[in-house]
Design a protein around this motif. Structure first.
Motif, short mmCIF file in Angstrom:
data_model
loop_
_atom_site.label_atom_id
_atom_site.label_comp_id
_atom_site.label_asym_id
_atom_site.label_seq_id
_atom_site.Cartn_x
_atom_site.Cartn_y
_atom_site.Cartn_z
N SER A 271 1.12 -1.41 0.23
CA SER A 271 -0.59 -0.15 -0.30
C SER A 271 0.99 1.01 0.12
N ILE B 12 -7.56 2.82 -4.55
CA ILE B 12 -8.17 2.71 -2.93
C ILE B 12 -7.64 1.15 -2.55
N SER C 296 -4.06 1.96 -1.89
CA SER C 296 -3.96 2.59 -0.80
C SER C 296 -3.05 4.02 -1.57
N THR D 64 -8.38 7.93 -3.08
CA THR D 64 -8.46 7.51 -2.14
C THR D 64 -8.92 8.82 -1.74
N SER E 133 -12.44 8.42 1.33
CA SER E 133 -12.46 9.87 2.69
C SER E 133 -13.66 10.67 2.47
#
Length: 363
Positions: A205, A305, A308, A314, A318
């Motif tokens: 990630s 996503i 990450s 991403t 959020s």
């Protein structure tokens, strides 16, 4: 010295007389371009206006009130109901949610024209423009090269499969066609599981090592490239198959065209014929590039996503989780602008490559 060079008078007269015809022909060509470009720009402008309205309205139709969450965090431990209500009213006034929807929209557009996208709800008091500017370049650096590389490799594979057949057409092409039916986020999960979790060939990630601070040092650049591999590969692999099958079909159609048979009958070299065949077959593929730019963005954002990756995908996740209206609107607006600009660029380029467009628009 006796043999004087004679200047031919007749060709010069012919060229002078043909000059107005050339000007008329140039004017005809320019009219075709102007009409085509004007129509495209108008339609894209209308599409952008509709997108701006939807980008503002749709996030605000989500259930819940993010301002109450921020106010609750601020007033945690307070017992005075009047003070709590006053804090909520101040936040509602600051974010503008206590005004009617149409007033909020015009305020948002006015601020947007000045480059102000508002303040983030979930990351208050950080500005939305700062959040978007820190993630947009990660998305562009990942998606644009990946889609173009996948498009080029797919077209090369399709052209070779149509011309050579054998192993390319029977084995390699079906494999990539199967891979292309896997969505970008599905391919991301497969690559993440195999190469990151099982084999440990790549990080799982992030966009760079968590122990590094962004700078132009060699360790940071190598870390970015190491984290870049799997997201880039996940997008490239799912792009190749669709482009390859389209190029193969168009190439086979062009190879069986009458002008190819006539050229071979005249004894023209096959290498020269193939050059024109693949050039004609590439025209629809340019349109395919525009379509892939539009459709791949959604899947690629989800792939971000999965890894990450610090891009728009991403950030958008959020924002949705935190019901951050300004940040959601900004992210979706940026994605819309990227897709519209990419499609507009490809369509304008298509007009330059295909001479039939300007001729049709001038009629």
């Amino acid at each position: 010295m006796k043999n004087k060079i004679k200047i031919p008078q007749k060709p010069i007269a012919m060229s002078v007389s043909a000059f107005p015809e050339r000007l008329e022909r140039m004017d005809y060509v320019l009219k075709g371009y102007k009409k085509y470009y004007a129509n495209k720009l108008i339609w894209y402008l209308l599409t952008f206006i509709v997108a701006v309205v939807l980008n503002f309205v749709l996030p605000r139709m989500m259930p819940g009130n993010p301002v109450s969450t921020i106010a609750a965090q601020t007033t945690q431990g307070m017992t005075d109901a009047t003070a709590i209500q006053k804090v909520y009213a101040e936040y509602a006034e600051a974010f503008g949610i206590n005004k009617p929807m149409y007033k909020q929209f015009f305020m948002w557009v006015r601020n947007l024209l000045r480059g102000d996208m508002g303040v983030s709800f979930s990351q208050y008091p950080r500005k939305v423009s700062d959040i978007v500017s820190s993630s947009i370049w990660w998305t562009i650096a990942l998606q644009l090269p990946a889609i173009i590389v996948g498009w080029l490799l797919g077209n090369i594979l399709g052209a070779v499969a149509a011309y050579m057949r054998k192993g390319f057409d029977k084995v390699i092409l079906p494999v990539f066609l199967f891979i292309s039916n896997i969505p970008a986020f599905g391919m991301a999960v497969v690559l993440l599981t195999i190469f990151a979790v099982k084999l440990h060939w790549a990080p799982t990630s992030g966009g760079y090592g968590f122990d590094l601070i962004p700078n132009f040092s060699l360790p940071f650049i190598l870390s970015v490239l190491d984290h870049y591999k799997l997201p880039f590969l996940s997008i490239v692999l799912v792009t190749i198959g669709g482009q390859a099958i389209g190029m193969r079909s168009m190439s086979i159609y062009e190879l069986n065209a009458d002008y190819v048979k006539y050229s071979r009958f005249l004894g023209i070299k096959d290498s020269k014929i193939v050059k024109y065949v693949f050039r004609n077959a590439m025209l629809p593929q340019i349109t395919g590039l525009a379509m892939s730019l539009g459709t791949m963005v959604g899947g690629a954002l989800v792939a971000e996503i999965v890894f990450s990756y610090p891009g728009i995908g991403t950030t958008l996740l959020s924002a949705i989780t935190g019901r951050d209206y300004p940040l959601i609107s900004a992210c979706t607006l940026i994605i819309t602008i990227m897709v519209l600009l990419a499609n507009l660029f490809v369509e304008l380029l298509y007009a330059l490559i295909d001479p039939r467009i300007k001729a049709a628009q001038s009629d």
